[in-house]
Motif scaffolding. Structure first.
Motif, PDB file in Angstrom:
ATOM      1  N   GLN A  79       1.153  29.279  -5.025  1.00 29.10           N
ATOM      2  CA  GLN A  79       2.483  28.666  -4.597  1.00 29.10           C
ATOM      3  C   GLN A  79       2.681  27.293  -4.700  1.00 29.10           C
ATOM      4  OE1 GLN A  79       3.880  30.755  -0.672  1.00 29.10           O
ATOM      5  NE2 GLN A  79       1.948  31.561  -0.828  1.00 29.10           N
ATOM      6  N   SER A  80       1.646  26.566  -4.328  1.00 25.01           N
ATOM      7  CA  SER A  80       1.868  25.005  -4.609  1.00 25.01           C
ATOM      8  C   SER A  80       1.902  24.567  -6.159  1.00 25.01           C
ATOM      9  CB  SER A  80       0.645  24.293  -4.057  1.00 25.01           C
ATOM     10  OG  SER A  80      -0.601  24.571  -4.478  1.00 25.01           O
ATOM     11  N   MET A  81       1.056  25.461  -6.900  1.00 23.57           N
ATOM     12  CA  MET A  81       1.308  25.189  -8.411  1.00 23.57           C
ATOM     13  C   MET A  81       2.715  25.381  -8.868  1.00 23.57           C
ATOM     14  SD  MET A  81      -0.437  26.988 -11.544  1.00 23.57           S
ATOM     15  CE  MET A  81      -2.182  26.114 -11.535  1.00 23.57           C
ATOM     16  N   GLN A  82       3.195  26.349  -8.477  1.00 24.23           N
ATOM     17  CA  GLN A  82       4.884  26.803  -8.873  1.00 24.23           C
ATOM     18  C   GLN A  82       5.653  25.686  -8.410  1.00 24.23           C
ATOM     19  OE1 GLN A  82       5.652  30.904  -6.941  1.00 24.23           O
ATOM     20  NE2 GLN A  82       4.919  31.832  -8.924  1.00 24.23           N
ATOM     21  N   ARG A  83       5.488  25.255  -7.148  1.00 24.14           N
ATOM     22  CA  ARG A  83       6.338  24.297  -6.564  1.00 24.14           C
ATOM     23  C   ARG A  83       6.237  23.184  -7.406  1.00 24.14           C
ATOM     24  NH1 ARG A  83      11.253  24.525  -4.026  1.00 24.14           N
ATOM     25  NH2 ARG A  83      11.728  22.078  -3.509  1.00 24.14           N
ATOM     26  N   TYR A  84       4.891  22.758  -7.666  1.00 18.23           N
ATOM     27  CA  TYR A  84       4.754  21.379  -8.648  1.00 18.23           C
ATOM     28  C   TYR A  84       5.293  21.388  -9.784  1.00 18.23           C
ATOM     29  CZ  TYR A  84       1.900  17.650 -10.664  1.00 18.23           C
ATOM     30  OH  TYR A  84       1.395  16.441 -11.182  1.00 18.23           O
ATOM     31  N   MET A  85       5.149  22.340 -10.431  1.00 18.00           N
ATOM     32  CA  MET A  85       5.830  22.621 -11.779  1.00 18.00           C
ATOM     33  C   MET A  85       7.337  22.565 -11.690  1.00 18.00           C
ATOM     34  SD  MET A  85       3.325  25.930 -13.094  1.00 18.00           S
ATOM     35  CE  MET A  85       4.413  26.169 -14.508  1.00 18.00           C
ATOM     36  N   TYR A  86       7.812  23.120 -10.607  1.00 17.97           N
ATOM     37  CA  TYR A  86       9.320  23.406 -10.535  1.00 17.97           C
ATOM     38  C   TYR A  86       9.845  21.788 -10.210  1.00 17.97           C
ATOM     39  CZ  TYR A  86      13.804  23.959  -8.299  1.00 17.97           C
ATOM     40  OH  TYR A  86      15.199  23.900  -7.973  1.00 17.97           O
ATOM     41  N   ILE A 143       4.340  20.812  -0.166  1.00 18.06           N
ATOM     42  CA  ILE A 143       3.059  21.478  -0.421  1.00 18.06           C
ATOM     43  C   ILE A 143       2.417  20.874  -2.083  1.00 18.06           C
ATOM     44  CG2 ILE A 143       3.165  23.151   0.877  1.00 18.06           C
ATOM     45  CD1 ILE A 143       4.071  24.930  -1.655  1.00 18.06           C
ATOM     46  N   THR A 144       3.144  20.079  -2.446  1.00 15.52           N
ATOM     47  CA  THR A 144       2.900  19.519  -3.541  1.00 15.52           C
ATOM     48  C   THR A 144       2.206  17.989  -3.564  1.00 15.52           C
ATOM     49  OG1 THR A 144       4.962  18.112  -4.108  1.00 15.52           O
ATOM     50  CG2 THR A 144       4.677  20.499  -5.092  1.00 15.52           C
ATOM     51  N   GLU A 145       1.994  17.690  -2.394  1.00 12.78           N
ATOM     52  CA  GLU A 145       1.276  16.476  -1.740  1.00 12.78           C
ATOM     53  C   GLU A 145       0.063  16.754  -1.105  1.00 12.78           C
ATOM     54  OE1 GLU A 145       4.116  13.943   0.155  1.00 12.78           O
ATOM     55  OE2 GLU A 145       5.488  14.128  -1.390  1.00 12.78           O
ATOM     56  N   PHE A 161      -8.475  23.574  -8.545  1.00 13.31           N
ATOM     57  CA  PHE A 161      -7.511  24.193  -9.380  1.00 13.31           C
ATOM     58  C   PHE A 161      -6.843  23.147 -10.154  1.00 13.31           C
ATOM     59  CE2 PHE A 161      -7.910  27.408  -6.066  1.00 13.31           C
ATOM     60  CZ  PHE A 161      -7.956  28.370  -6.646  1.00 13.31           C
ATOM     61  N   PRO A 162      -6.245  23.172 -11.562  1.00 16.55           N
ATOM     62  CA  PRO A 162      -5.856  22.253 -12.331  1.00 16.55           C
ATOM     63  C   PRO A 162      -4.953  21.243 -11.745  1.00 16.55           C
ATOM     64  CG  PRO A 162      -5.200  24.478 -13.083  1.00 16.55           C
ATOM     65  CD  PRO A 162      -6.221  24.763 -11.911  1.00 16.55           C
ATOM     66  N   HIS A 163      -3.931  21.776 -10.865  1.00 16.42           N
ATOM     67  CA  HIS A 163      -2.718  20.941 -10.347  1.00 16.42           C
ATOM     68  C   HIS A 163      -3.358  20.083  -9.257  1.00 16.42           C
ATOM     69  CE1 HIS A 163      -2.852  24.407  -8.057  1.00 16.42           C
ATOM     70  NE2 HIS A 163      -1.730  23.815  -6.966  1.00 16.42           N
ATOM     71  N   ILE A 164      -4.301  20.534  -8.568  1.00 15.35           N
ATOM     72  CA  ILE A 164      -4.899  19.955  -7.578  1.00 15.35           C
ATOM     73  C   ILE A 164      -5.364  18.578  -8.129  1.00 15.35           C
ATOM     74  CG2 ILE A 164      -6.794  19.631  -5.714  1.00 15.35           C
ATOM     75  CD1 ILE A 164      -4.207  21.440  -5.206  1.00 15.35           C
ATOM     76  N   GLU A 165      -6.212  18.409  -9.212  1.00 11.94           N
ATOM     77  CA  GLU A 165      -6.520  17.138  -9.832  1.00 11.94           C
ATOM     78  C   GLU A 165      -5.554  16.377 -10.142  1.00 11.94           C
ATOM     79  OE1 GLU A 165      -9.978  17.348 -12.706  1.00 11.94           O
ATOM     80  OE2 GLU A 165      -8.684  16.406 -14.122  1.00 11.94           O
ATOM     81  N   ALA A 166      -4.309  16.737 -10.741  1.00 12.95           N
ATOM     82  CA  ALA A 166      -3.150  16.012 -10.935  1.00 12.95           C
ATOM     83  C   ALA A 166      -2.668  15.459  -9.762  1.00 12.95           C
ATOM     84  CB  ALA A 166      -2.092  16.774 -11.791  1.00 12.95           C
ATOM     85  N   ILE A 167      -2.463  16.234  -8.570  1.00 10.22           N
ATOM     86  CA  ILE A 167      -2.004  15.784  -7.388  1.00 10.22           C
ATOM     87  C   ILE A 167      -3.024  14.866  -6.800  1.00 10.22           C
ATOM     88  CG2 ILE A 167      -1.377  16.499  -5.062  1.00 10.22           C
ATOM     89  CD1 ILE A 167      -0.314  19.167  -6.304  1.00 10.22           C
ATOM     90  N   VAL A 168      -4.169  14.756  -6.879  1.00  9.06           N
ATOM     91  CA  VAL A 168      -4.982  13.833  -6.307  1.00  9.06           C
ATOM     92  C   VAL A 168      -4.899  12.451  -6.966  1.00  9.06           C
ATOM     93  CG1 VAL A 168      -7.635  13.136  -6.290  1.00  9.06           C
ATOM     94  CG2 VAL A 168      -6.786  15.595  -5.453  1.00  9.06           C
ATOM     95  N   LEU A 169      -4.641  12.373  -8.283  1.00 15.98           N
ATOM     96  CA  LEU A 169      -4.437  11.297  -8.876  1.00 15.98           C
ATOM     97  C   LEU A 169      -3.133  10.646  -8.570  1.00 15.98           C
ATOM     98  CD1 LEU A 169      -5.690  11.708 -12.749  1.00 15.98           C
ATOM     99  CD2 LEU A 169      -6.944  11.125 -10.782  1.00 15.98           C
ATOM    100  N   GLU A 170      -2.329  11.424  -8.178  1.00 17.87           N
ATOM    101  CA  GLU A 170      -0.938  10.877  -7.726  1.00 17.87           C
ATOM    102  C   GLU A 170      -1.173  10.122  -6.378  1.00 17.87           C
ATOM    103  OE1 GLU A 170       1.613  14.395 -10.008  1.00 17.87           O
ATOM    104  OE2 GLU A 170       1.738  13.799  -7.928  1.00 17.87           O
ATOM    105  N   GLU A 171      -1.984  10.805  -5.362  1.00 17.75           N
ATOM    106  CA  GLU A 171      -2.209  10.370  -4.160  1.00 17.75           C
ATOM    107  C   GLU A 171      -3.091   9.095  -4.296  1.00 17.75           C
ATOM    108  OE1 GLU A 171      -1.003  11.158  -1.675  1.00 17.75           O
ATOM    109  OE2 GLU A 171      -0.266  13.262  -2.033  1.00 17.75           O
TER     110      GLU A 171
END
Length: 388
Positions: free
Chosen positions: A150-157, A256-258, A289-299
Motif C-alpha cells: 500500500q505504501s509502495m502504491q501510494r509512493y508511485m502514485y 505513508i510515503t514518509e 522493500f525497494p521503495h523504503i530505501e528511496a524514502i529513507v534517502l528522502e528523509e
C-alpha cells in the motif's frame, strides 16, 4: 550520570545467512567465539550480555539465561529486548549506554534466528497478525508485504514513479549481496526477473521482498580501544532513536510515503557524533522493500520528495561514490533474519571501516546504520567511526 567511556568495537562474529541445521545455541556459541577471538579477549572479560528476545517458535526460552549458564558467565547486566525488527539495535544501544555510564566494561551483543524451522502458514502467520490492529486489520489477514504494497502504491502514485525503476533498486542490492560471502544468494537479478516474478501483494513481487533465512551475529563492545593490531579502533560515535505516533499504516501526522522517525533518529545520532551527513562514507539502512530505501534517502535530505529512487540509482550510491548505500546488499540482497539484521549491518560497517568488506568503499572513515521495526516507525540510528 556523566558519560565518559567511549564504546569501541573490539570484536565481531557472524555466520553466513542461509539454512542452518544446528540449534540456535550452537550458532550463538559460534559467533561469540569468533567475536572473542577477533578481539583477542578472554570470555571472563565479558560483564554484560544483550540480545533481542528470540521469536516465539525458538525452542529454547529464556535464551540469555540459558546462554550464560553454557558459557559459565557471571555478569552485571543481561537483557533480552523485544521491539520487532529493531530489537537487535535496541539491545546494542542498551549496551552502548551501559558502557558509556560505566555499568559494564565489556558488553557482548548477539542475535540468533532460525526461520527455516517455522511454517509460514502456521505459527509465523499467527505471530505476524498480532502486530497489526487486532480489531480492524488482523481479521482480514493483513500481511507485512500487503502493508508495504500500500505504501509502495501510494509512493508511485504521488510522485509518478516508474515500477521498473523500483525494480532496479532490487537489482542493485542483489548485485552487492552476491559479492558478499556471508550473503544468501549466488546469482544476480535483472530488471525483468524482478518485474516478472510471482506476485505477492500488488505491486510487490517476490524479489521485492526480503528473503527470510537463518543467521547469527555477535559484536563485542569495550570501554577501551581493544583491537587487533592490524585493525583501527572503531568507536560508536553517536546514537539516536525516535518513534512517531503511528502504527503500520495508521499514521496520524504524516503520509505513508514518509518515515519521519528516520530523519529524527539520524539527526540525533550525527549531532552526537559531531558530524553532518556529508561526512558519512557508508550507509547500511534497514530497508526491507525497494521503495523504503528511496524514502529513507528522502528523509535524510539526500534527495527531495519523490527523487529518492533516482538517488538510489545515480552515482551517489555505488561503492565508489561519495555516499555508498547498502554495499553489503542490505535486506534485499543479503537475506533477512530480522532479529539479526541490525547486527549484520553493524558487522558490515565495522568491516568497511577496517577495510575488509566484500564491496569495499574507498577510504571509509565513518558509517551510519538504521534499524526499524517495519512501518511501525520506531527507528534507531548509529554512527561508527575510526579513532576514539
Amino acid at each position: 550520570m556523566t558519560e565518559t567511556a567511549v564504546p569501541t568495537v573490539a570484536g565481531i562474529g557472524s555466520v553466513p545467512n542461509g539454512t542452518h541445521s544446528v540449534p540456535e545455541r550452537d550458532l550463538a556459541l559460534r559467533v561469540v567465539r569468533e567475536a572473542l577471538e577477533d578481539a583477542s579477549l578472554d570470555l571472563s572479560a565479558i560483564d554484560g550480555v544483550y540480545m533481542p528476545s528470540p521469536r516465539p517458535w525458538t525452542p529454547q526460552g529464556f535464551f540469555s539465561t540459558y546462554l550464560l549458564r553454557l558459557l559459565g558467565l557471571n555478569v552485571d547486566r543481561a537483557l533480552e529486548i523485544s521491539t520487532g525488527g529493531s530489537s537487535g539495535a535496541n539491545a546494542f544501544h542498551s549496551a552502548v549506554s551501559d558502557i558509556r555510564n560505566g555499568t559494564v566494561e565489556a558488553a557482548l551483543v548477539l542475535a540468533v534466528e532460525r526461520n527455516s524451522i517455522v511454517d509460514t502458514t502456521g505459527p509465523y502467520f499467527d505471530y505476524i497478525l498480532k502486530s497489526f490492529d487486532s480489531e480492524f486489520e488482523s481479521p482480514i489477514g493483513m500481511t507485512v508485504p500487503a502493508a508495504y504494497a500500500q505504501s509502495m502504491q501510494r509512493y508511485m502514485y504521488e510522485y509518478d514513479i516508474e515500477r521498473a525503476d523500483l525494480a532496479d533498486i532490487v537489482v542493485k542490492n542483489r548485485k552487492n549481496g552476491v559479492a558478499n560471502p556471508d550473503g544468501l544468494f549466488d546469482e544476480g537479478l535483472s530488471r525483468d526477473d524482478v518485474l516478472d516474478a510471482r506476485l505477492i501483494a500488488d505491486p510487490i513481487r517476490l524479489f521485492d521482498c526480503p528473503a527470510p533465512c537463518d543467521g547469527a551475529a555477535a559484536i563485542l563492545l569495550t570501554a577501551d580501544a581493544v583491537t587487533n593490531s592490524d585493525s583501527p579502533p572503531i568507536a560508536v560515535q553517536g546514537t539516536g532513536y525516535y518513534h512517531t505516533a503511528s502504527h503500520f499504516l495508521m499514521s496520524r501526522d504524516s503520509s505513508i510515503t514518509e518515515l519521519p522517525a528516520v530523519r529524527h533518529a539520524v539527526n540525533t545520532a550525527t549531532e552526537r557524533a559531531g558530524l553532518v551527513l556529508p561526512d558519512i562514507d557508508v550507509f547500511e539502512p534497514y530497508a526491507p522493500f525497494p521503495h523504503i530505501e528511496a524514502i529513507v534517502l528522502e528523509e535524510l535530505g539526500v534527495a527531495k520528495r519523490g527523487d529518492g529512487v533516482a538517488a538510489c540509482l545515480d552515482a551517489r550510491t555505488p561503492s565508489e561514490g561519495p555516499f555508498s548505500i547498502s554495499p553489503s546488499g542490505g535486506c534485499l540482497g543479503r537475506g533477512h533474519p530480522p532479529m539479526v539484521t541490525p547486527l549484520l549491518n553493524y558487522v558490515e560497517v565495522v568491516k568497511q571501516l577496517r577495510g575488509t568488506a566484500s564491496t569495499q568503499v574507498r577510504d571509509a572513515k565513518s558509517a551510519l546504520t538504521t534499524a526499524e521495526h517495519g512501518h511501525l516507525n520506531g527507528v534507531t540510528a548509529t554512527v561508527f567511526g575510526t579513532g576514539v
